[in-house]
Design a protein around this motif. Sequence first.
Motif, PDB file in Angstrom:
ATOM      1  N   CYS A   1      -4.320  -1.813  -9.828  1.00  0.00           N
ATOM      2  CA  CYS A   1      -4.028  -1.125  -8.576  1.00  0.00           C
ATOM      3  C   CYS A   1      -5.314  -0.531  -8.011  1.00  0.00           C
ATOM      4  O   CYS A   1      -6.075   0.128  -8.723  1.00  0.00           O
ATOM      5  CB  CYS A   1      -2.992  -0.031  -8.802  1.00  0.00           C
ATOM      6  N   LYS A   2      -5.550  -0.739  -6.740  1.00  0.00           N
ATOM      7  CA  LYS A   2      -6.711  -0.162  -6.080  1.00  0.00           C
ATOM      8  C   LYS A   2      -6.366   1.258  -5.621  1.00  0.00           C
ATOM      9  O   LYS A   2      -5.552   1.446  -4.720  1.00  0.00           O
ATOM     10  CB  LYS A   2      -7.134  -1.011  -4.887  1.00  0.00           C
TER      11      LYS A   2
ATOM     12  N   LEU B   1       0.844  -1.186   0.000  1.00  0.00           N
ATOM     13  CA  LEU B   1       0.000   0.000   0.000  1.00  0.00           C
ATOM     14  C   LEU B   1       0.882   1.240   0.000  1.00  0.00           C
ATOM     15  O   LEU B   1       1.624   1.483   0.963  1.00  0.00           O
ATOM     16  CB  LEU B   1      -0.924   0.034   1.224  1.00  0.00           C
TER      17      LEU B   1
ATOM     18  N   PHE C   1      -7.444  -2.940   3.616  1.00  0.00           N
ATOM     19  CA  PHE C   1      -6.522  -3.415   2.566  1.00  0.00           C
ATOM     20  C   PHE C   1      -5.615  -4.516   3.102  1.00  0.00           C
ATOM     21  O   PHE C   1      -5.166  -5.367   2.344  1.00  0.00           O
ATOM     22  CB  PHE C   1      -5.694  -2.249   2.039  1.00  0.00           C
TER      23      PHE C   1
ATOM     24  N   GLY D   1      -1.976  -1.165  -3.744  1.00  0.00           N
ATOM     25  CA  GLY D   1      -2.952  -0.110  -3.545  1.00  0.00           C
ATOM     26  C   GLY D   1      -2.266   1.234  -3.431  1.00  0.00           C
ATOM     27  O   GLY D   1      -1.085   1.316  -3.088  1.00  0.00           O
TER      28      GLY D   1
END
Length: 348
Positions: free
Chosen positions: A53-54, A4, A80, A33
Motif C-alpha cells: 500500500c502506498k 485510494l 495516484f 493507497g
Amino acid sequence: MRLLHCIFSFNVGGAETMLIDIINQQVQIHEVGLCIINNAYDINLINKINKKCKVILLNRKESSKNLWNVVKLNKIIYSFHPNIIHCHNSHIIKYIFLHKFYKTFLTVHDTRLPLICAKYYDHIIAISQAVKDDLCKHNIKNVSIVHNGIETHKILHKNSSSLDKIQCKIVQVSRLEHLKKGQHFLIEALNLLVKEKKTIPIKISIDFIGIGSSETYLKKLMSKYNLNDSIHFLGLKDREYIYSHLKNYDMLVQPSLNEGFGLTVAEGMVAGIPVLVSDIEGPMEVIESGKYGFTFECGNVFSLAQQIKYIIEHPNEANNIAIQAQKFATRNYDISNMVENYDQIYIL
C-alpha cells in the motif's frame, strides 16, 4: 482496480485499526493507497500497513485553511489516478476539485455525525442499520450496509466453560469519553453491587482499557465510591494485547449512550465471553437484539447492575449464549466478509 483511501487523522481508534485490516486484505487483489491528510498519525499504526500500500502523508496542520494543502491533496489524487476514492470523513470531498470525475465512496462510522457533505458522494456505506437509519433521517440516499469486520482468527478463545466461581472480571474497551461511552454507569453499577455483597459472594472487578478526556472524572468517581481496589485503568493497549487478553475475562460490558456498531462487542463475542450492552441500536444489532448477548436499559444504573448480577448467577446460560455468539460473530463479522462486500459495492 486502483483504490485510494482518504482519512484526516490516523491515531489509535476503531476506524483506523479496522482500516489497516481492510487495506491489508485489499492489497492482495487491488492497487491501494492511503492518504492521511493531517499531521496527526501514529507511526506504529502506519507500520502495520502492508508495504504494497502506498501511504501518503500530506502533513496538513489540523484546521489549517492554507490552500496549498488543498492543491497538494489534488496533486496526490491526480498522481495516484484512482478508480475509486474511498473517504472516511464526509468533509474530505469538498477539498477534491474534480470529484465528479471519480467514483467516490464514504463510510459513515457512527450515528449523529455532521453529514453536510455526504450528499456529494456517489455512494454511502453505513456500518450498521442504525447508521443507515440515521442517514435516512437526513434524506441521504444511495446507502448500503456493510458491517464492520475483524480478523477473527487472531482473537484467542476463552477455555473455561463457565464464569469463575471466586471472582468475576469485567472488561470495558473504548475511549474514556463517558458522555458517549457511558463508563460512569458501569462504575455506579459496581457500587450498587458491592453494597449487595451478601447476596453476591464473589469479588467483581472492572478493567477499563483505553484513554480519553474522561479519565480524571472516572477516577474521581471510582475514589468517591471507594472502589480503587476493584477498578483498574489499564490505559491504551494495542490490538494484539486486547486480542490475547479478552479470554481472561468473564464478561465484556459496553454501556454506551450512542454507538454506530460496537466493534469491541463483536471482538468479545469471538473471544467467547458473555457480552452485556445498552439497548441502543448499534450494539443491539451486533447481538441480534439479545439473541447473542445480554442487554440493559440505556442509562439505567440499576438495570445494568441487575443484569451483571443475573449473568453471574446464571453461568451455564451465559456460557451457552457465549458459545453461540462466538460462532455467529466468527461467521458474520470476519474482515473478509467486509472486504468482499466493499468490492461488490465498488462495481455497482
